[in-house]
Design an enzyme around this catalytic site. Structure first.
Site, PDB file in Angstrom:
ATOM      1  N   GLN A   1      13.348  28.902  37.840  1.00  0.00           N
ATOM      2  CA  GLN A   1      12.005  28.348  37.704  1.00  0.00           C
ATOM      3  C   GLN A   1      11.862  26.990  38.375  1.00  0.00           C
ATOM      4  O   GLN A   1      10.788  26.621  38.846  1.00  0.00           O
ATOM      5  CB  GLN A   1      11.641  28.233  36.219  1.00  0.00           C
ATOM      6  CG  GLN A   1      11.452  29.577  35.547  1.00  0.00           C
ATOM      7  CD  GLN A   1      10.371  30.408  36.209  1.00  0.00           C
ATOM      8  OE1 GLN A   1       9.201  30.037  36.228  1.00  0.00           O
ATOM      9  NE2 GLN A   1      10.755  31.551  36.781  1.00  0.00           N
TER      10      GLN A   1
ATOM     11  N   HIS B   1       9.999  26.374  41.762  1.00  0.00           N
ATOM     12  CA  HIS B   1       8.543  26.454  41.922  1.00  0.00           C
ATOM     13  C   HIS B   1       7.985  25.246  42.666  1.00  0.00           C
ATOM     14  O   HIS B   1       7.054  25.372  43.460  1.00  0.00           O
ATOM     15  CB  HIS B   1       7.873  26.538  40.552  1.00  0.00           C
ATOM     16  CG  HIS B   1       7.567  27.941  40.110  1.00  0.00           C
ATOM     17  ND1 HIS B   1       6.586  28.706  40.686  1.00  0.00           N
ATOM     18  CD2 HIS B   1       8.122  28.705  39.146  1.00  0.00           C
ATOM     19  CE1 HIS B   1       6.538  29.893  40.102  1.00  0.00           C
ATOM     20  NE2 HIS B   1       7.463  29.925  39.168  1.00  0.00           N
TER      21      HIS B   1
ATOM     22  N   GLU C   1       5.870  26.907  28.478  1.00  0.00           N
ATOM     23  CA  GLU C   1       5.202  28.065  29.074  1.00  0.00           C
ATOM     24  C   GLU C   1       6.074  29.320  28.967  1.00  0.00           C
ATOM     25  O   GLU C   1       5.660  30.350  28.453  1.00  0.00           O
ATOM     26  CB  GLU C   1       4.904  27.766  30.547  1.00  0.00           C
ATOM     27  CG  GLU C   1       4.288  28.925  31.300  1.00  0.00           C
ATOM     28  CD  GLU C   1       4.189  28.640  32.789  1.00  0.00           C
ATOM     29  OE1 GLU C   1       3.434  29.362  33.468  1.00  0.00           O
ATOM     30  OE2 GLU C   1       4.860  27.713  33.293  1.00  0.00           O
ATOM     31  N   HIS C   2       7.294  29.240  29.481  1.00  0.00           N
ATOM     32  CA  HIS C   2       8.239  30.346  29.417  1.00  0.00           C
ATOM     33  C   HIS C   2       9.379  29.962  28.480  1.00  0.00           C
ATOM     34  O   HIS C   2       9.957  28.884  28.634  1.00  0.00           O
ATOM     35  CB  HIS C   2       8.855  30.642  30.793  1.00  0.00           C
ATOM     36  CG  HIS C   2       7.860  30.879  31.882  1.00  0.00           C
ATOM     37  ND1 HIS C   2       7.554  29.927  32.840  1.00  0.00           N
ATOM     38  CD2 HIS C   2       7.103  31.956  32.176  1.00  0.00           C
ATOM     39  CE1 HIS C   2       6.668  30.419  33.676  1.00  0.00           C
ATOM     40  NE2 HIS C   2       6.365  31.649  33.299  1.00  0.00           N
TER      41      HIS C   2
ATOM     42  N   ASP D   1       7.265  37.104  35.666  1.00  0.00           N
ATOM     43  CA  ASP D   1       6.508  36.534  36.778  1.00  0.00           C
ATOM     44  C   ASP D   1       6.056  37.592  37.770  1.00  0.00           C
ATOM     45  O   ASP D   1       4.979  37.484  38.362  1.00  0.00           O
ATOM     46  CB  ASP D   1       7.369  35.502  37.519  1.00  0.00           C
ATOM     47  CG  ASP D   1       7.319  34.131  36.886  1.00  0.00           C
ATOM     48  OD1 ASP D   1       6.501  33.914  35.979  1.00  0.00           O
ATOM     49  OD2 ASP D   1       8.118  33.261  37.305  1.00  0.00           O
TER      50      ASP D   1
ATOM     51  N   HIS E   1     -36.622  26.549   9.294  1.00  0.00           N
ATOM     52  CA  HIS E   1     -35.666  27.635   9.108  1.00  0.00           C
ATOM     53  C   HIS E   1     -35.980  28.395   7.817  1.00  0.00           C
ATOM     54  O   HIS E   1     -35.962  29.632   7.769  1.00  0.00           O
ATOM     55  CB  HIS E   1     -34.230  27.085   9.036  1.00  0.00           C
ATOM     56  CG  HIS E   1     -33.593  26.852  10.369  1.00  0.00           C
ATOM     57  ND1 HIS E   1     -34.035  25.891  11.235  1.00  0.00           N
ATOM     58  CD2 HIS E   1     -32.541  27.463  10.970  1.00  0.00           C
ATOM     59  CE1 HIS E   1     -33.280  25.904  12.322  1.00  0.00           C
ATOM     60  NE2 HIS E   1     -32.364  26.858  12.189  1.00  0.00           N
TER      61      HIS E   1
END
Length: 437
Positions: free
Chosen positions: A251, A254, A319-320, A353, A413
């Site tokens: 990862q 990235h 995230e992961h 992914d 109302h």
């Protein structure tokens, strides 16, 4: 033993300063595109991507040429990945049911699940053209029933990336554009002279794309604000350092700001993994990127107990989250904050992914505390309706409504309720007064 941080990531202050620079840049670009439309998009594309075609929208012939440039094997692989995403999205869609129930005699309530009418799916370019992001956005929106799906991705080496375009097309995109960055989001969301606006924008991107979505949210819907990719490896001594280091760097490549964290209850594994990372970086072709992320954003945390592992993992809200322990289901049962879990050493984040079928557009920056990732339900509006079938039911509900409006002092109302009590309940209720108990 107290929790040990063998390696730290960046400070909160440094991250905040960088975010401020991004915010100001994005604000200026959005304002420029809003004022000048297509002209601004072309100018910005030329400035940032050195790309100014006569039309940013690809023609059918240009799309077909991209598809033809791929080998049959490459197309089969794209189709296989899209089939997995489609199958899981379809199962998710089937879990969303329209309902209609009679909650009281003569009172019917219900909801309908309806897709949004138009969506823009952004596919990042940058260092790596993310073909898989086309599956995640386009295929999922298609399963949801979105009637107009447009896509955008920046040029790669001065031209549309054929694999990305093919994935967009095979996934079912109605319009395909080759432009990227903030100018793409600014063009597709509010629209320009040549691009009709959309109701929603989805897809990952760099910090500038994420900030553009954040600033436009409200005028349009978004999936989530996805920042730099994050990964957390939770491991014990049932796995080895090579597996942990490989998955961390998997990862980290990235970008230059990808947090990669090892959380373990084994000091030996932590130390060996750090050494193994350095060994792999000597031979990894993308080490110039992954190495910077590991140096500046990598973390190694050592704890004693499973309970501490869960607590630290939930604090990070990554995230992961890849769990490689003797009992990975323990974390499935007890963890609360994560984008997606990858349970056991046989799976990994790359599967999610690229191909396994779950969506890879996931919450970052601790947003997992309050949202999950992109899924078919993000493209669905759950809209309620109600109907009252009998005079008696209307008068009964109206009586309660009248008195509750009086508590709030909302006379108009209350009169909406009172007029129905007078008509259907045959009661003499003076104008502006609440129905007595």
């Amino acid at each position: 033993m107290a929790i040990q941080h063998l390696k730290h990531g960046p400070s909160a202050k440094a991250s905040s300063q960088e975010a401020a620079k991004v915010r100001d840049t994005v604000t200026a670009i959005l304002a420029d595109v809003a004022e000048r439309g297509d002209a601004a998009v072309a100018e910005l594309s030329g400035k940032f991507d050195h790309w100014q075609p006569a039309s940013f929208r690809l023609s059918e012939d240009e799309i077909a040429a991209c598809v033809r440039s791929l080998s049959p094997g490459q197309l089969d692989d794209i189709r296989f990945a899209q089939a997995q995403v489609r199958n899981f999205a379809q199962a998710q869609r089937e879990s969303l049911r329209d309902i209609e129930v009679e909650t009281l005699p003569g009172v019917v309530l219900g909801h309908k699940n309806m897709p949004v009418d138009s969506v823009a799916c952004y596919v990042p370019g940058g260092k790596f053209p993310l073909v898989a992001s086309a599956h995640m956005g386009v295929v999922t929106a298609k399963v949801a029933g979105v009637s107009r799906i447009i896509t955008a991705s920046p040029p790669v080496q001065g031209k549309p990336n054929p694999a990305v375009v093919a994935a967009m097309h095979l996934g079912g995109a109605d319009e395909i554009y080759t432009f990227g960055g903030v100018q793409a989001i600014a063009a597709m969301a509010p629209g320009t002279q040549t691009i009709d606006p959309v109701s929603m924008v989805v897809g990952p991107g760099n910090a500038f794309v994420a900030e553009a979505k954040r600033q436009l949210f409200g005028r349009i819907g978004i999936d989530l604000i996805a920042g730099p990719s994050e990964t957390l490896i939770i491991a014990d001594d049932s796995v080895d350092a090579e597996l942990c280091a490989t998955d961390l760097l998997g990862q980290a490549e990235h970008g230059f700001n990808t947090p990669a964290v090892l959380l373990t209850n084994s000091l030996k594994l932590a130390q060996e993994t750090m050494a193994e990372v350095e060994r792999i970086l000597e031979i990894l072709p993308t080490a110039n990127t992954a190495g910077v992320s590991w140096r500046d954003y990598g973390e190694v945390i050592v704890v004693d107990t499973l309970e501490e592992m869960v607590s630290e993992a939930d604090r990070l809200s990554s995230e992961h989250v890849q769990v490689m322990t003797r009992d990975p289901d323990y974390f499935l049962k007890h963890m609360k904050h994560y984008g997606a879990l990858f349970l056991g050493p046989r799976t990994n984040v790359a599967y999610g992914d690229k191909v396994i079928g779950t969506n890879h557009t996931l919450p970052t920056g601790k947003a997992a505390r309050y949202t999950g990732g992109l899924w078919v339900g993000k493209f669905i509006k759950t809209c309620t309706y109600q109907k009252v079938l009998t005079d008696e039911a209307s008068a009964m509900i109206g009586s309660y409504c009248s008195r509750l409006c009086a508590i709030e002092g909302m006379t108009a109302h209350g009169e909406q309720a009172n007029i129905r009590v007078r008509r259907y309940g045959h009661k003499d209720v003076p104008y502006g007064s609440a129905v007595p108990t």
